[in-house]
Write an enzyme that holds these catalytic residues in place. Structure first.
Site, PDB file in Angstrom:
ATOM      1  N   ASP A  17       0.823  -1.206  -0.155  1.00 53.30           N
ATOM      2  CA  ASP A  17       0.017  -0.049   0.116  1.00 53.30           C
ATOM      3  C   ASP A  17       0.803   1.106  -0.230  1.00 53.30           C
ATOM      4  O   ASP A  17       0.752   2.092  -0.847  1.00 53.30           O
ATOM      5  CB  ASP A  17      -0.943   0.094   1.304  1.00 53.30           C
ATOM      6  CG  ASP A  17      -2.098  -0.918   1.032  1.00 53.30           C
ATOM      7  OD1 ASP A  17      -1.888  -2.072   0.390  1.00 53.30           O
ATOM      8  OD2 ASP A  17      -3.357  -0.733   1.727  1.00 53.30           O
ATOM      9  N   ARG A  96       0.543   5.225  18.189  1.00 52.06           N
ATOM     10  CA  ARG A  96       0.351   5.905  17.081  1.00 52.06           C
ATOM     11  C   ARG A  96       0.850   7.560  17.458  1.00 52.06           C
ATOM     12  O   ARG A  96       1.333   8.271  16.787  1.00 52.06           O
ATOM     13  CB  ARG A  96      -1.328   6.321  16.751  1.00 52.06           C
ATOM     14  CG  ARG A  96      -1.763   5.108  16.024  1.00 52.06           C
ATOM     15  CD  ARG A  96      -0.881   4.269  15.388  1.00 52.06           C
ATOM     16  NE  ARG A  96      -1.492   3.252  14.335  1.00 52.06           N
ATOM     17  CZ  ARG A  96      -0.768   2.200  13.806  1.00 52.06           C
ATOM     18  NH1 ARG A  96       0.472   2.129  14.124  1.00 52.06           N
ATOM     19  NH2 ARG A  96      -1.295   1.361  12.859  1.00 52.06           N
ATOM     20  N   ASP A 125      -7.075   4.638  12.615  1.00 53.18           N
ATOM     21  CA  ASP A 125      -5.976   5.044  12.535  1.00 53.18           C
ATOM     22  C   ASP A 125      -5.818   6.455  11.698  1.00 53.18           C
ATOM     23  O   ASP A 125      -5.002   7.352  12.218  1.00 53.18           O
ATOM     24  CB  ASP A 125      -4.862   4.087  11.936  1.00 53.18           C
ATOM     25  CG  ASP A 125      -4.433   3.300  13.087  1.00 53.18           C
ATOM     26  OD1 ASP A 125      -4.436   3.261  14.171  1.00 53.18           O
ATOM     27  OD2 ASP A 125      -3.837   1.930  12.460  1.00 53.18           O
ATOM     28  N   SER A 181      -4.977  -9.093   7.355  1.00 52.80           N
ATOM     29  CA  SER A 181      -4.134  -8.073   7.390  1.00 52.80           C
ATOM     30  C   SER A 181      -3.681  -7.874   8.861  1.00 52.80           C
ATOM     31  O   SER A 181      -4.214  -8.154   9.834  1.00 52.80           O
ATOM     32  CB  SER A 181      -4.565  -6.605   6.980  1.00 52.80           C
ATOM     33  OG  SER A 181      -5.538  -6.105   7.796  1.00 52.80           O
TER      34      SER A 181
END
Length: 409
Positions: A17, A96, A125, A181
């Site tokens: 990606d 994050r 996210d 994923s």
């Protein structure tokens, strides 16, 4: 050559990606720099650096953030007993703020006009990253390709990304893709999407990457001792092999090691994303699971009842939501973090644990300086300064309103 649209710092993983996003941004007229955060994930960072450069990044920054991740995010979350919806240990959420903070720091230093990420348009996210970006750098521009029609209409599926990668000479792993994923860091790994989108599908045995299946874990339990100072783990000792670890990063890595080999830390849940969508996720949080059990236990010995109750009712759950929703850098996030630290001055002591086939079992705890437990006071055999007859008045006072309520029933 046409004039550049600006300089972008892309949060880059080296995967399909973000590699395609990197190339797409370049073709759309941006100068692109790549930023790779080392948070303890199993990754060949040098290979990722070379890949980003080969795709066209003008610079690549690989930042080792593991130490600050442990000290600034993981350990305070342990102090808070932070959790989301009473079950999720916030492994993705905790990472994050550290990633975003360093990205903004580099973007400012390199005079970037934009930052970018590869988060999907349905997930949490995107919210976490962008709220952090805009708090730390209010004027920064953000490019979120998976929310741009010109991007997601061009690449509606993985095969379209693979075709683009082949056309542009972007290296792509030839190993078969797993039907889910993942996202991993030092604290945990998450699994979602693919076959896991059916909440009634049992995860395949080979999906779990970090931990031994509890059924295959050793038949002999392993015993460790964890020492806390002000609610922070400062020492881990293994009673069997005599391992003794004290530095924050090494300590947490070691807890991951012993938890993984004993099958500790697996979780399979359906949670509520901040944006309103329910999501099925599977997680492995080995060392974090051990620390949560141990920290909650030592608090029972040393923390005042009302302080603990107030923290649990008004801080812990709220702090978990703050982390989950991407509000770490918000005013309320900083307030709650400061309140947590104020509750931990007396949380000093040692918890003894048994690790056995996926279980973390407390086998003892003690504190030489902070214990509020009085053996004689609590004893059924010794009065220890407590007059049992005094309980009668306590019960009478408590029953006044209940008797009135009972008369109306």
């Amino acid at each position: 050559m046409s004039q550049s649209k600006g300089r972008v710092l892309l949060a880059y993983s080296g995967g399909l990606d973000t590699s395609c996003i990197l190339k797409w941004l370049i073709e759309d007229g941006y100068e692109v720099m790549a930023y790779i955060a080392n948070l303890g994930q199993e990754e060949d960072f040098e290979a990722a650096r070379e890949k980003a450069l080969s795709v066209g990044a003008t610079k690549v920054f690989v930042e080792d953030l593991r130490e600050e991740f442990v000290k600034e995010l993981i350990f305070p979350a342990v102090q808070a007993n932070a959790i989301y919806e009473n079950i999720y240990l916030l492994g993705t959420s905790l990472a994050r703020p550290v990633i975003a903070r360093k990205q903004i720091e580099i973007a400012k230093r390199e005079n970037c006009t934009h930052v970018s990420h590869g988060c999907t348009g349905k997930g949490n996210d995107q919210v976490r990253f962008e709220l952090a970006y805009l708090t730390l750098h209010p004027s920064i521009k953000i490019i979120a390709p998976w929310r741009l029609p010109e991007f997601y209409q061009r690449f509606p599926g993985r095969q379209d990304l693979l075709k683009f990668a082949v056309e542009k000479g972007i290296p792509v792993s030839q190993t078969p893709s797993k039907p889910w994923s993942t996202d991993d860091n030092l604290y945990h790994i998450s699994y979602e999407a693919g076959i896991l989108e059916d909440p009634d599908v049992t995860p395949q045995r080979d999906m779990w990457k970090l931990t031994v299946d509890p059924e295959d874990a050793p038949n002999t339990p392993e015993f460790i001792n964890i020492t806390f100072e002000k609610g922070i783990p400062v020492r881990v000792q293994n009673e069997g092999d005599k391992t003794d670890v004290t530095s924050p990063l090494d300590l947490f890595i070691y807890l991951n090691t012993v938890a993984r080999r004993n099958g500790v830390g697996r979780l399979d849940i359906v949670e509520n994303r901040f944006i309103g969508i329910k999501s099925r996720g599977c997680y492995e949080t080995p060392g974090g699971t051990i620390l949560r059990v141990a920290h909650i236990d030592i608090e029972g010995l040393v923390l005042d009842r009302e302080v603990r109750a107030y923290r649990d009712e008004h801080v812990s759950l709220q702090y978990g939501k703050i982390l989950y929703n991407g509000m770490y850098f918000s005013p309320e996030g900083q307030l709650l973090k400061n309140i947590v630290s104020l509750t931990q001055d007396s949380v000093n002591g040692i918890v003894r644990l048994k690790l056995y086939k996926g279980n973390v079992i407390v086998v003892g705890r003690y504190s030489n300086s902070e214990s509020l437990y009085d053996m004689e006071e609590s004893s059924m055999d010794v009065q220890g300064g407590f007059e049992p007859k005094d309980s009668e008045g306590f019960i009478k006072i408590q029953s006044i309103r209940l008797k009135k309520y009972g008369m109306k029933m």
